[in-house]
Design a protein around this motif. Structure first.
Motif, PDB file in Angstrom:
ATOM      1  N   GLU A 267      -3.133   6.405   4.876  1.00 19.04           N
ATOM      2  CA  GLU A 267      -4.023   7.382   4.040  1.00 19.04           C
ATOM      3  C   GLU A 267      -4.376   6.582   2.580  1.00 19.04           C
ATOM      4  OE1 GLU A 267      -0.710  10.188   3.222  1.00 19.04           O
ATOM      5  OE2 GLU A 267      -1.159  11.305   5.043  1.00 19.04           O
ATOM      6  N   GLU A 268      -3.797   5.614   2.170  1.00 19.49           N
ATOM      7  CA  GLU A 268      -4.151   4.812   1.214  1.00 19.49           C
ATOM      8  C   GLU A 268      -5.244   3.702   1.202  1.00 19.49           C
ATOM      9  OE1 GLU A 268      -2.747   5.354  -2.056  1.00 19.49           O
ATOM     10  OE2 GLU A 268      -1.734   7.020  -1.133  1.00 19.49           O
TER      11      GLU A 268
ATOM     12  N   THR B 128      -9.018   2.163   2.924  1.00 17.17           N
ATOM     13  CA  THR B 128     -10.050   2.848   2.971  1.00 17.17           C
ATOM     14  C   THR B 128     -10.937   2.417   4.553  1.00 17.17           C
ATOM     15  OG1 THR B 128     -11.197   0.783   1.941  1.00 17.17           O
ATOM     16  CG2 THR B 128     -10.527   2.878   0.470  1.00 17.17           C
TER      17      THR B 128
ATOM     18  N   PHE C 110       0.704  -1.144   0.138  1.00 19.89           N
ATOM     19  CA  PHE C 110       0.055   0.054  -0.094  1.00 19.89           C
ATOM     20  C   PHE C 110       0.702   1.285   0.027  1.00 19.89           C
ATOM     21  CE2 PHE C 110      -3.622  -2.763   0.790  1.00 19.89           C
ATOM     22  CZ  PHE C 110      -4.507  -2.143   0.118  1.00 19.89           C
ATOM     23  N   ALA C 111       2.091   1.140   0.540  1.00 24.27           N
ATOM     24  CA  ALA C 111       2.946   2.149   0.776  1.00 24.27           C
ATOM     25  C   ALA C 111       4.329   1.874   0.514  1.00 24.27           C
ATOM     26  CB  ALA C 111       2.490   3.178   1.932  1.00 24.27           C
TER      27      ALA C 111
ATOM     28  N   ALA D 166       1.451   6.633   6.161  1.00 24.34           N
ATOM     29  CA  ALA D 166       1.159   6.263   4.753  1.00 24.34           C
ATOM     30  C   ALA D 166       0.159   5.467   4.233  1.00 24.34           C
ATOM     31  CB  ALA D 166       2.734   6.161   4.039  1.00 24.34           C
ATOM     32  N   ALA D 167       0.194   4.216   4.911  1.00 20.90           N
ATOM     33  CA  ALA D 167      -0.783   3.087   4.765  1.00 20.90           C
ATOM     34  C   ALA D 167      -2.067   3.499   5.078  1.00 20.90           C
ATOM     35  CB  ALA D 167      -0.240   2.029   5.661  1.00 20.90           C
TER      36      ALA D 167
END
Length: 109
Positions: free
Chosen positions: A85-86, A88, A62-63, A82-83
């Motif tokens: 943010e990506e 849902t 995912f990141a 970062a994960a």
């Protein structure tokens, strides 16, 4: 003597490029690699460190981040954020090995 003169020209051009760009290090074998502090046993290594955040069920990345940090202790919250943010989901559980252990990073993630 010719060989040494060619080498001197080559090193001067590298020095000029460093002066122009503000770079403090140059790797002749890999332009992205830098000298990184690692551990007391091996205090310096030239390279880079790749961090990834992977979704556990399907092993999807995912990141990712390429850093010149020679250790992982300061990367846990950066990758968890970062994960988050990506993905849902509002719920995220970060799992890492003991190389990531740092109290402030655990609290921040």
């Amino acid at each position: 003597m010719e060989h040494l003169q060619r080498e001197a020209v080559r090193y001067r051009s590298i020095e000029q490029r460093m002066d122009e760009t503000g770079e403090t290090q140059v790797s002749l074998s890999d332009p992205d690699a830098r000298s990184m502090a690692t551990t007391a046993r091996m205090p310096r290594i030239v390279g880079y460190n790749v961090q990834t955040a992977v979704e556990a069920d399907n092993y999807l990345i995912f990141a990712h981040e390429v850093t010149v940090l020679g250790f992982d202790r300061d990367a846990l919250s950066m990758m968890a954020v970062a994960a988050q943010e990506e993905m849902t989901t509002d719920q995220l559980t970060a799992i890492a090995d003991k190389g990531y252990y740092k109290g402030e990073e655990i609290v921040a993630s």
